[in-house]
Design an enzyme around this catalytic site. Structure first.
Site, mmCIF file in Angstrom:
data_model
loop_
_atom_site.group_PDB
_atom_site.id
_atom_site.type_symbol
_atom_site.label_atom_id
_atom_site.label_comp_id
_atom_site.label_asym_id
_atom_site.label_seq_id
_atom_site.Cartn_x
_atom_site.Cartn_y
_atom_site.Cartn_z
ATOM 1 N N ALA A 9 0.840 -1.207 0.000
ATOM 2 C CA ALA A 9 0.000 0.000 0.000
ATOM 3 C C ALA A 9 0.872 1.253 0.000
ATOM 4 O O ALA A 9 0.595 2.232 0.686
ATOM 5 C CB ALA A 9 -0.951 -0.012 1.196
ATOM 6 N N GLY A 10 1.962 1.183 -0.773
ATOM 7 C CA GLY A 10 2.771 2.382 -1.000
ATOM 8 C C GLY A 10 2.139 3.192 -2.118
ATOM 9 O O GLY A 10 0.953 3.017 -2.440
ATOM 10 N N VAL A 77 4.049 -10.254 3.270
ATOM 11 C CA VAL A 77 4.111 -11.254 2.205
ATOM 12 C C VAL A 77 5.435 -12.015 2.340
ATOM 13 O O VAL A 77 6.489 -11.412 2.512
ATOM 14 C CB VAL A 77 4.042 -10.579 0.821
ATOM 15 C CG1 VAL A 77 4.225 -11.597 -0.302
ATOM 16 C CG2 VAL A 77 2.723 -9.829 0.664
ATOM 17 N N GLU A 165 18.657 15.492 1.176
ATOM 18 C CA GLU A 165 17.444 16.006 1.832
ATOM 19 C C GLU A 165 17.538 15.816 3.342
ATOM 20 O O GLU A 165 17.081 16.669 4.120
ATOM 21 C CB GLU A 165 16.202 15.315 1.261
ATOM 22 C CG GLU A 165 15.970 15.711 -0.196
ATOM 23 C CD GLU A 165 14.572 15.405 -0.729
ATOM 24 O OE1 GLU A 165 14.011 14.366 -0.338
ATOM 25 O OE2 GLU A 165 14.064 16.203 -1.531
ATOM 26 N N LYS A 375 8.543 21.457 -4.639
ATOM 27 C CA LYS A 375 8.600 20.163 -3.943
ATOM 28 C C LYS A 375 7.328 19.972 -3.107
ATOM 29 O O LYS A 375 6.729 18.902 -3.093
ATOM 30 C CB LYS A 375 9.865 20.122 -3.074
ATOM 31 C CG LYS A 375 9.970 18.935 -2.139
ATOM 32 C CD LYS A 375 10.703 17.754 -2.735
ATOM 33 C CE LYS A 375 10.398 16.442 -2.038
ATOM 34 N NZ LYS A 375 11.140 16.148 -0.864
HETATM 35 P P1 NAD Z 1 20.749 7.052 -4.834
HETATM 36 O O1 NAD Z 1 21.160 5.756 -5.401
HETATM 37 O O2 NAD Z 1 20.107 8.039 -5.716
HETATM 38 O O3 NAD Z 1 21.996 7.764 -4.119
HETATM 39 C C1 NAD Z 1 22.885 7.035 -3.288
HETATM 40 C C2 NAD Z 1 24.218 7.783 -3.191
HETATM 41 O O4 NAD Z 1 25.075 7.032 -2.325
HETATM 42 C C3 NAD Z 1 24.924 7.910 -4.536
HETATM 43 O O5 NAD Z 1 25.337 9.246 -4.703
HETATM 44 C C4 NAD Z 1 26.114 6.954 -4.417
HETATM 45 O O6 NAD Z 1 27.254 7.394 -5.123
HETATM 46 C C5 NAD Z 1 26.375 6.967 -2.907
HETATM 47 N N1 NAD Z 1 27.047 5.750 -2.447
HETATM 48 C C6 NAD Z 1 26.743 4.463 -2.767
HETATM 49 N N2 NAD Z 1 27.606 3.613 -2.164
HETATM 50 C C7 NAD Z 1 28.465 4.363 -1.445
HETATM 51 C C8 NAD Z 1 29.580 4.082 -0.611
HETATM 52 N N3 NAD Z 1 29.981 2.831 -0.371
HETATM 53 N N4 NAD Z 1 30.233 5.111 -0.038
HETATM 54 C C9 NAD Z 1 29.845 6.391 -0.248
HETATM 55 N N5 NAD Z 1 28.820 6.723 -1.027
HETATM 56 C C10 NAD Z 1 28.123 5.731 -1.623
HETATM 57 O O7 NAD Z 1 19.771 6.656 -3.601
HETATM 58 P P2 NAD Z 1 18.725 7.561 -2.810
HETATM 59 O O8 NAD Z 1 19.228 8.913 -2.562
HETATM 60 O O9 NAD Z 1 18.317 6.731 -1.638
HETATM 61 O O10 NAD Z 1 17.501 7.646 -3.789
HETATM 62 C C11 NAD Z 1 16.828 6.462 -4.242
HETATM 63 C C12 NAD Z 1 15.821 6.815 -5.337
HETATM 64 O O11 NAD Z 1 14.784 7.629 -4.798
HETATM 65 C C13 NAD Z 1 16.458 7.610 -6.468
HETATM 66 O O12 NAD Z 1 15.865 7.255 -7.677
HETATM 67 C C14 NAD Z 1 16.103 9.035 -6.098
HETATM 68 O O13 NAD Z 1 16.080 9.905 -7.203
HETATM 69 C C15 NAD Z 1 14.741 8.863 -5.462
HETATM 70 N N6 NAD Z 1 14.475 9.953 -4.501
HETATM 71 C C16 NAD Z 1 13.853 11.058 -4.997
HETATM 72 C C17 NAD Z 1 13.618 12.142 -4.161
HETATM 73 C C18 NAD Z 1 12.917 13.362 -4.721
HETATM 74 O O14 NAD Z 1 12.400 13.289 -5.837
HETATM 75 N N7 NAD Z 1 12.918 14.481 -4.034
HETATM 76 C C19 NAD Z 1 14.022 12.095 -2.818
HETATM 77 C C20 NAD Z 1 14.674 10.943 -2.349
HETATM 78 C C21 NAD Z 1 14.899 9.873 -3.216
#
Ligand code: NAD
Length: 402
Positions: A9-10, A77, A165, A375
């Site tokens: 339910a996301g 699940v 963020e 946003k």
């Molecule tokens: P992401 O994969 O986008 O970012 C993870 C970051 O961690 C990357 O910059 C990566 O280089 C870094 N990283 C990975 N392994 C590492 C390590 N061992 N050491 C240091 N750094 C490392 O993940 P997220 O930020 O959780 O986002 C997940 C998804 O959700 C994405 O598609 C994102 O665009 C989306 N999201 C969108 C919003 C928004 O629209 N405002 C907000 C949050 C997340």
């Protein structure tokens, strides 16, 4: 009567249900989720920082489902058996279906880094976000006793959108933390450790540079080019050169893991052909091997034919997939063929604290207040799309220009 089973339910699953329940027809929907509430996963960082209470980003599933059409089961699940058309639940045993929508969402991705799961705080559920906030408060109070400066240090692993963020939200709450610890706000250290040498890969150089500067301006020590190799209790080990065999180290009282996400582990457990919990779906969002199964949201990899790569998993695409699947199910229930899903992103916006942000929408670059307002409007839209007017009025962000 046909049975439609919706798992999760996301954004994706709940949108499917609220859209499909409005359709006439001889069908019944069963919705399964481990929680009896829906939460705005994109806002977990605000709960983790303590900027908003958990109630502000969640609402009861019962508020939005029609009990005449939908039965809700609160359970987890275990596996989906696509060939037998059954689903195993932890407590309620086996369910059967005519059509199933698998929308089981995301989990934290640790890439097998030692200690990441046990020694860093995760931020993928409401309970985890609340636990981060409580942890920070405890560390600030502990500082009064111990004077150990680690208690004042908040370290974020990864500077993707989630990490950035979170850093912005921590910066907004800096004064609250400092008051609790009895120190000046500058004494609260926010560190973000990122493997890549440039952040915001989806933006052009100008916007990415603006965003990097913004993250630093709110008082984050953004450490780029630092690949985390291991997390120990209160310690992050990293290298600045992939060849390095000796690790550098940082200590901190609060370490949060935000290096990316993968789809639900149920996908691998169920034997799907998956990568990082995601299954490549067909153009109509069905599992290519099972015409009665839709896979959507963070457990789906939907290919962008222009780039030949899957679209990033976001709340926006998940919600749109949910609406599309409701349409396709209504067609299938009438004996008609489902239609292809077309996706064009309305834009990408990240907040850096409550009043700043950056992004782009329909070719327009957004910075500072307009980005922050955009946003909030996007969040309001998702509340309206799934929760309807009632949830929008109760939880919406109307402080668009503050
Ligand atoms: P992401 O994969 O986008 O970012 C993870 C970051 O961690 C990357 O910059 C990566 O280089 C870094 N990283 C990975 N392994 C590492 C390590 N061992 N050491 C240091 N750094 C490392 O993940 P997220 O930020 O959780 O986002 C997940 C998804 O959700 C994405 O598609 C994102 O665009 C989306 N999201 C969108 C919003 C928004 O629209 N405002 C907000 C949050 C997340």
């Amino acid at each position: 009567m046909k049975e439609v089973l919706v798992l999760g339910a996301g954004y994706a699953g709940l949108k499917t249900v609220v859209s499909l329940q409005k359709q006439a027809g001889d069908f019944h929907i069963t919705l399964v989720d481990r929680n009896d509430y829906h939460y705005e996963a994109t806002e977990l960082h605000e709960v983790a920082a303590g900027s908003v209470p958990k109630e502000k980003i969640s609402y009861p599933i019962a508020d939005v489902i029609d009990p005449k059409k939908v039965t809700f089961i609160q359970d987890s699940v275990v596996t989906v058996n696509a060939d037998a058309k059954t689903v195993e639940l932890v407590q309620h045993g086996q369910l059967t279906y005519d059509y199933v929508v698998v929308a089981l969402g995301f989990t934290s991705e640790t890439f097998g880094i030692p200690g990441a799961m046990d020694n860093a705080l995760q931020m993928t559920t409401i309970d985890q976000a609340v636990a981060i906030h409580e942890h920070i408060l405890a560390k600030m109070k502990a500082y009064r006793e111990t004077k150990d400066e680690n208690n004042l240090r908040l370290l974020i692993c990864g500077a993707g959108f989630t990490g950035v963020e979170l850093a912005g939200a921590f910066a907004d709450e800096r004064k609250v933390y400092a008051d609790l610890a009895g120190v000046a706000p500058e004494k609260i250290e926010i560190i973000c450790v990122e493997a890549a040498s440039r952040i915001f890969p989806m933006f052009d150089d100008n916007l990415a540079a603006y965003g990097t500067e913004l993250v630093r301006k709110v008082g984050t020590n953004l450490m780029l080019g630092c690949m985390i190799k291991e997390i120990k209790d209160g310690q992050v080990l990293y290298v600045t050169n992939p060849e390095d065999t000796e690790y550098q180290s940082l200590t901190a009282g609060t370490i949060v893991w935000t290096t990316g996400v993968s789809g639900s582990p149920v996908m691998a457990e169920s034997g799907f052909d998956q990568r990082r919990g995601r299954v490549v779906v067909g153009a109509d969002l069905r599992d290519p091997a099972h015409q009665d199964m839709y896979i959507i949201g963070d457990v789906a990899a939907f290919m962008d034919t222009a780039s030949n790569r899957p679209f990033p998993t976001t709340a926006q695409i998940a919600t749109r997939m949910g609406a599309h699947v409701a349409k396709n199910l209504a067609l299938q229930l009438k004996g008609q063929a489902p239609v292809d899903f077309k996706f064009k992103s309305l834009g990408t916006v990240a907040s850096v604290g409550n009043t700043h942000g950056l992004g782009e929408s329909l070719g327009v670059t957004l910075k500072a207040y307009p980005a922050s307002a955009a946003k909030k409007m996007i969040m309001n839209k998702s509340l309206l799309d799934i929760g309807g007017l009632k949830e929008l009025m109760a939880k919406g962000r109307f402080d668009l220009y503050h």
